[in-house]
Scaffold this motif. Sequence first.
Motif, mmCIF file in Angstrom:
data_model
loop_
_atom_site.group_PDB
_atom_site.id
_atom_site.type_symbol
_atom_site.label_atom_id
_atom_site.label_comp_id
_atom_site.label_asym_id
_atom_site.label_seq_id
_atom_site.Cartn_x
_atom_site.Cartn_y
_atom_site.Cartn_z
ATOM 1 N N HIS A 1 38.660 38.566 -11.060
ATOM 2 C CA HIS A 1 39.696 37.634 -10.589
ATOM 3 C C HIS A 1 38.974 36.590 -9.740
ATOM 4 O O HIS A 1 38.168 36.943 -8.870
ATOM 5 C CB HIS A 1 40.759 38.359 -9.762
ATOM 6 N N PRO A 2 39.234 35.316 -9.954
ATOM 7 C CA PRO A 2 38.441 34.290 -9.262
ATOM 8 C C PRO A 2 38.576 34.276 -7.749
ATOM 9 O O PRO A 2 37.701 33.739 -7.061
ATOM 10 C CB PRO A 2 38.940 32.983 -9.878
ATOM 11 N N ALA A 3 39.646 34.862 -7.203
ATOM 12 C CA ALA A 3 39.848 34.830 -5.751
ATOM 13 C C ALA A 3 39.345 36.087 -5.048
ATOM 14 O O ALA A 3 39.347 36.147 -3.823
ATOM 15 C CB ALA A 3 41.328 34.620 -5.430
ATOM 16 N N ASN A 4 38.941 37.093 -5.807
ATOM 17 C CA ASN A 4 38.423 38.311 -5.204
ATOM 18 C C ASN A 4 36.930 38.188 -4.909
ATOM 19 O O ASN A 4 36.273 37.242 -5.351
ATOM 20 C CB ASN A 4 38.663 39.509 -6.129
ATOM 21 N N ALA A 5 36.405 39.150 -4.162
ATOM 22 C CA ALA A 5 34.979 39.210 -3.849
ATOM 23 C C ALA A 5 34.405 40.483 -4.464
ATOM 24 O O ALA A 5 35.071 41.522 -4.496
ATOM 25 C CB ALA A 5 34.757 39.207 -2.340
ATOM 26 N N TYR A 6 33.159 40.399 -4.910
ATOM 27 C CA TYR A 6 32.527 41.529 -5.591
ATOM 28 C C TYR A 6 31.089 41.677 -5.111
ATOM 29 O O TYR A 6 30.302 40.732 -5.213
ATOM 30 C CB TYR A 6 32.532 41.328 -7.118
ATOM 31 N N HIS B 1 41.784 48.377 4.974
ATOM 32 C CA HIS B 1 42.195 47.058 5.451
ATOM 33 C C HIS B 1 41.026 46.390 6.172
ATOM 34 O O HIS B 1 40.194 47.055 6.809
ATOM 35 C CB HIS B 1 43.387 47.194 6.395
ATOM 36 N N ARG B 2 40.974 45.076 6.091
ATOM 37 C CA ARG B 2 39.871 44.339 6.701
ATOM 38 C C ARG B 2 39.733 44.650 8.192
ATOM 39 O O ARG B 2 38.615 44.739 8.719
ATOM 40 C CB ARG B 2 40.081 42.833 6.492
ATOM 41 N N ASP B 3 40.855 44.830 8.898
ATOM 42 C CA ASP B 3 40.780 45.120 10.335
ATOM 43 C C ASP B 3 39.987 46.399 10.594
ATOM 44 O O ASP B 3 39.175 46.465 11.519
ATOM 45 C CB ASP B 3 42.186 45.252 10.929
ATOM 46 N N PHE B 4 40.225 47.424 9.780
ATOM 47 C CA PHE B 4 39.486 48.678 9.973
ATOM 48 C C PHE B 4 38.030 48.520 9.558
ATOM 49 O O PHE B 4 37.130 49.101 10.188
ATOM 50 C CB PHE B 4 40.135 49.821 9.192
ATOM 51 N N ASP C 1 45.601 41.263 -11.102
ATOM 52 C CA ASP C 1 46.752 40.600 -10.481
ATOM 53 C C ASP C 1 47.732 41.621 -9.921
ATOM 54 O O ASP C 1 48.327 41.406 -8.854
ATOM 55 C CB ASP C 1 47.471 39.710 -11.498
ATOM 56 N N THR C 2 47.923 42.711 -10.636
ATOM 57 C CA THR C 2 48.855 43.748 -10.184
ATOM 58 C C THR C 2 48.352 44.415 -8.915
ATOM 59 O O THR C 2 49.129 44.684 -7.989
ATOM 60 C CB THR C 2 49.063 44.787 -11.291
ATOM 61 N N VAL C 3 47.048 44.704 -8.847
ATOM 62 C CA VAL C 3 46.481 45.274 -7.622
ATOM 63 C C VAL C 3 46.739 44.340 -6.444
ATOM 64 O O VAL C 3 47.149 44.784 -5.356
ATOM 65 C CB VAL C 3 44.968 45.517 -7.798
ATOM 66 N N ARG C 4 46.502 43.055 -6.649
ATOM 67 C CA ARG C 4 46.681 42.079 -5.568
ATOM 68 C C ARG C 4 48.133 42.045 -5.096
ATOM 69 O O ARG C 4 48.402 41.929 -3.898
ATOM 70 C CB ARG C 4 46.236 40.699 -6.055
ATOM 71 N N ARG C 5 49.061 42.168 -6.026
ATOM 72 C CA ARG C 5 50.490 42.144 -5.646
ATOM 73 C C ARG C 5 50.904 43.446 -4.970
ATOM 74 O O ARG C 5 51.654 43.431 -3.985
ATOM 75 C CB ARG C 5 51.350 41.871 -6.881
ATOM 76 N N LEU C 6 50.454 44.580 -5.501
ATOM 77 C CA LEU C 6 50.839 45.858 -4.907
ATOM 78 C C LEU C 6 50.350 45.991 -3.471
ATOM 79 O O LEU C 6 51.063 46.509 -2.600
ATOM 80 C CB LEU C 6 50.290 47.005 -5.758
ATOM 81 N N LEU C 7 49.137 45.526 -3.219
ATOM 82 C CA LEU C 7 48.605 45.625 -1.852
ATOM 83 C C LEU C 7 49.248 44.630 -0.893
ATOM 84 O O LEU C 7 49.060 44.738 0.320
ATOM 85 C CB LEU C 7 47.089 45.443 -1.874
ATOM 86 N N ALA C 8 49.992 43.674 -1.432
ATOM 87 C CA ALA C 8 50.712 42.714 -0.592
ATOM 88 C C ALA C 8 52.143 43.142 -0.308
ATOM 89 O O ALA C 8 52.850 42.459 0.437
ATOM 90 C CB ALA C 8 50.706 41.335 -1.264
ATOM 91 N N THR C 9 52.595 44.259 -0.862
ATOM 92 C CA THR C 9 53.977 44.673 -0.693
ATOM 93 C C THR C 9 54.235 45.135 0.745
ATOM 94 O O THR C 9 53.303 45.486 1.473
ATOM 95 C CB THR C 9 54.333 45.816 -1.666
ATOM 96 N N PRO C 10 55.512 45.152 1.167
ATOM 97 C CA PRO C 10 55.839 45.593 2.531
ATOM 98 C C PRO C 10 55.305 46.996 2.808
ATOM 99 O O PRO C 10 55.340 47.881 1.960
ATOM 100 C CB PRO C 10 57.377 45.574 2.530
ATOM 101 N N GLU D 1 50.390 37.839 -2.875
ATOM 102 C CA GLU D 1 49.151 38.486 -3.272
ATOM 103 C C GLU D 1 48.178 38.499 -2.094
ATOM 104 O O GLU D 1 48.289 37.682 -1.180
ATOM 105 C CB GLU D 1 48.490 37.761 -4.457
ATOM 106 N N VAL D 2 47.234 39.421 -2.134
ATOM 107 C CA VAL D 2 46.137 39.435 -1.166
ATOM 108 C C VAL D 2 44.821 39.495 -1.930
ATOM 109 O O VAL D 2 44.745 40.027 -3.037
ATOM 110 C CB VAL D 2 46.230 40.643 -0.198
ATOM 111 N N ASP D 3 43.777 38.927 -1.331
ATOM 112 C CA ASP D 3 42.452 38.987 -1.931
ATOM 113 C C ASP D 3 41.830 40.359 -1.673
ATOM 114 O O ASP D 3 42.042 40.974 -0.624
ATOM 115 C CB ASP D 3 41.546 37.906 -1.350
ATOM 116 N N VAL D 4 41.049 40.818 -2.629
ATOM 117 C CA VAL D 4 40.450 42.147 -2.580
ATOM 118 C C VAL D 4 38.934 42.015 -2.672
ATOM 119 O O VAL D 4 38.417 41.215 -3.458
ATOM 120 C CB VAL D 4 40.971 43.035 -3.729
#
Length: 402
Positions: free
Chosen positions: A33-38, A200-203, A117-126, A7-10
């Motif tokens: 989601h407790p690990a995301n930021a809003y 993405h955070r880098d951009f 949770d699904t968003v976090r998993r989808l954005l973590a996919t290869p 997963e990745v944080d969003v």
Amino acid sequence: MDRPRGEVDVAYFIQVSESNLPLLPRLLRALAHPANAYAVHFDRKIPDAELAPVVAAIRADDRLAAVRFMPREVVTYRGISMVLNVLSAMEFLLAAHPGWCYFVNLSAADYPLVAPDTVRRLLATPGVAGAGANFASVSSPQTWVNTVTEQRIGRLYVDTSLAFGGEENGTAVVPMKIPNPLYAAAEWTARKSEAWMLLHRDFVEYTVRSAAARRLLLAFGLSIEASEHFFVTLLTNTARWRRSLVTNHLRLVVWSHRGVKAVQHPYYVDDTEPNDSSAYMFAGRLASSTALFARKFRVADSPLLDTLDRSVSGIAPAASAADAAGVAATTARVRDGLAAALASSADRVAAWEGRLAAAAAAGQLPAKEDRTPLDTPRGGGGAPVAGGDAPAADVLATAAPP
């Protein structure tokens, strides 16, 4: 809290206007989601009497403890202040939460079609987070885009909110009826997208901190509808970010229905049939979409949202086996849609690199719309520079004495 593997944080940024303020509490609960930021921004034009009960309800909900409210700014519809407000949110979220990977901008009229949770998993996919993928729509054909941008960027407009006046004075975009000399001389190619992105955070860091982004922002400072042009132009005129661009904003937005095209605003996806107020016109599109989010909604706590939560996204517990099957089908469909978007954009990048190689082999400059002039401080139009930084030769030339 520790991030689960895979997963990745969003980081979510939600722009709120007076018209969509009532929809905000439910949207936040659906995204929670407790690990995301809003980060939530309330336009300063919203009356305090309307805003106070909504803020109180959010602060009283333990599920929304991660939600932070930004300092209020005046935002002019269609003005450069809309872009400046997004940039403020980027800075705000970068400072507030060190670990998020993706920035998602929404309005309070949006709603998720998959669970957090699904968003976090989808954005973590290869091919997504690990590749630094950025998601934005890109309008075509470019000949039509050129016509649009000549009107929007090739002429001068002034966003009166930049005067730091109070909201009681109102805000507007004032056309100056003067051509913008910068547009005709620009080495960069103006692009068009819808204003909704997953970045993405880098951009995001590049957008708020790089010299190229600052210069491009100034170029758009006296334009109209800059939120549909600035970010995608920055993405496509720098080689590193052009390679990262997935030309899909992962939203369901309905612009045409039964042969009738919407104009300035899309259809409301919670509209009902004219002769049956219990039948939603776009329920089928919502239930079969490959998008992560849909827009625009206008009814808070409607039966349609209850159905989406229960049998499409899984945000609410399934009430039947059919509901559970619907949620599973949504997850599979959205995953497959994301994979198709990645593959299509990889083909597009390969075709672009092929055109660059062919031009180089012929000893010619690429076509203007294939160049990435923001890679170099002097504009230019040659081969793209990895990472979008100045080449060593340019750095040495700048540093050398006259």
